[in-house]
Scaffold this active site. Structure first.
Site, PDB file in Angstrom:
ATOM      1  N   THR A   1       0.808  -1.217   0.000  1.00  0.00           N
ATOM      2  CA  THR A   1       0.000   0.000   0.000  1.00  0.00           C
ATOM      3  C   THR A   1       0.839   1.266   0.000  1.00  0.00           C
ATOM      4  O   THR A   1       1.950   1.285   0.547  1.00  0.00           O
ATOM      5  CB  THR A   1      -0.910  -0.002   1.253  1.00  0.00           C
ATOM      6  OG1 THR A   1      -1.500   1.290   1.411  1.00  0.00           O
ATOM      7  CG2 THR A   1      -0.135  -0.292   2.519  1.00  0.00           C
TER       8      THR A   1
ATOM      9  N   TYR B   1      -1.631   0.105  10.007  1.00  0.00           N
ATOM     10  CA  TYR B   1      -1.884  -0.642   8.769  1.00  0.00           C
ATOM     11  C   TYR B   1      -0.673  -0.536   7.841  1.00  0.00           C
ATOM     12  O   TYR B   1      -0.115  -1.541   7.390  1.00  0.00           O
ATOM     13  CB  TYR B   1      -3.149  -0.093   8.103  1.00  0.00           C
ATOM     14  CG  TYR B   1      -3.329  -0.537   6.677  1.00  0.00           C
ATOM     15  CD1 TYR B   1      -3.420  -1.880   6.352  1.00  0.00           C
ATOM     16  CD2 TYR B   1      -3.399   0.406   5.638  1.00  0.00           C
ATOM     17  CE1 TYR B   1      -3.574  -2.280   5.039  1.00  0.00           C
ATOM     18  CE2 TYR B   1      -3.556   0.014   4.331  1.00  0.00           C
ATOM     19  CZ  TYR B   1      -3.635  -1.335   4.030  1.00  0.00           C
ATOM     20  OH  TYR B   1      -3.777  -1.730   2.730  1.00  0.00           O
TER      21      TYR B   1
END
Ligand code: UDP
Length: 327
Positions: free
Chosen positions: A117, A141
């Site tokens: 990501t 995350y």
């Protein structure tokens, strides 16, 4: 047909990847614990329910299918939740991935495609985010995904695990045939929430922060269509099959849209008003995340065809109005 093991194949991106793999002549084998995925989304190949933390189960699935490659999507992926429950993210994402990587190596599989990501970059003002940019994640995350990237590098050096890492920007849209689409419960992502607000399934969309240092005060993101994104993954498998070695690719379009831009486009596309409420910033959100790289186009031959905002909202809207999964 060669099998590809797809962890998280019952989820939003994984289910689209299974469809793309099948179209490209592979058999996608979904491995998913259904914690956020849907059994009904597994339409394009066999399903094996299981948890990445269960090594024996993973070994059994590798033995049963002898996959040529692994595509690893299974992960918890909510920025906001990761700030409230970091342990859940470190345990599930990092320990689960370590288990999977070790099972992959034990099975003699050397090709691994990983879903990472842009959240690994963190907040970097006025910096073009390309694959060589420094990684300073500001939420758990992003930190969990960066740790897995590091892990892959180590296992490449020790065991020859060749890998392609894709750093996604914001994934949006749905399969144009509406066979699969984005369906989270609860929903936390911007475009489906806007469509719910338009459809009066919720009172309003809350804009998380209107005092960011951006032209209209709201966060800016780079949105990429899920079908384009998964096409890149199929190219990633082919890249590894032709022995081109490990590589990292950003997947974004290079165009930034603020939250208000997306709201306005949704209004335009659906011709319906979007009820909004201006709220506080969401902890963990970066001001601006836009890809500055064309490496995927140049080296992989990736050619996104649906990643314009109008098309992404149209496809999401079609899916929004289609029959969803029930189990
Ligand atoms: N966002 C928002 N309201 C919401 C959900 C998201 O304003 O109810 C904003 C969020 O702060 C971010 C952008 O929309 O700037 C995209 O958020 P999303 O959760 O869809 O993806 P993320 O960027 O966290 O991966």
């Amino acid at each position: 047909m060669a099998n590809v093991l797809v962890t998280g194949g019952a989820g939003y991106i994984g289910s689209h990847a299974c469809k793309a793999l099948k179209s490209a002549g592979f058999t996608p084998v979904t491995f998913d614990n259904l914690c956020t995925g849907w059994k009904d989304a597994v339409k394009f190949g066999p399903f094996e329910q299981g948890d990445l933390l269960d090594r024996a189960r993973l070994d059994g699935v590798f033995a049963k299918y002898s996959p040529v490659a692994v595509m690893h999507f299974a992960a918890l992926s909510q920025v906001g939740e990761s700030m409230q429950k970091p342990g859940k993210y470190w345990h599930n994402n990092v320990t689960g991935s370590l288990n999977l990587i070790e099972a992959t190596i034990a099975a003699g599989v050397k090709q691994f495609v990983f879903s990472s990501t842009c959240a690994t970059y963190g907040d970097q003002d006025n910096v073009v985010l390309d694959e060589n940019s420094l990684q300073h994640p500001i939420n758990a995350y992003g930190a969990s995904k960066r740790a897995i990237e590091d892990m892959l590098k180590d296992f490449q050096a020790s065991d020859g695990l060749e890998h392609v890492i894709f750093r996604y920007f914001n994934v949006a849209g749905a399969d144009p045939d509406a066979e699969v689409g984005e369906f989270h419960q609860p929903e936390t992502h911007l475009i489906p929430l806007i469509l719910d607000a338009i459809d009066e399934k919720r009172d309003a969309l809350t804009i998380f922060g209107t005092d960011y240092d951006t032209p209209d005060g709201t966060c800016i993101r780079d949105y990429v269509h899920v079908c384009d994104l998964v096409d890149a993954h199929v190219l990633g498998v082919k890249w590894l099959q032709s022995n081109k070695g490990s590589r990292i690719f950003n997947l974004g379009t290079g165009s930034g849209f603020s939250v208000r831009d997306v709201v306005n486009q949704a209004h335009h596309v659906t011709n319906k008003p979007v009820p909004i409420v201006e709220g506080d910033r969401r902890p963990g959100d970066c001001t601006k995340l836009v890809s500055g790289s064309t490496r995927a186009e140049q080296e992989l031959g990736w050619t996104p065809t649906r990643s314009n905002m109008k098309q992404m909202i149209l496809d999401a809207w079609r899916w929004h109005n289609a029959e969803k999964y029930s189990e």
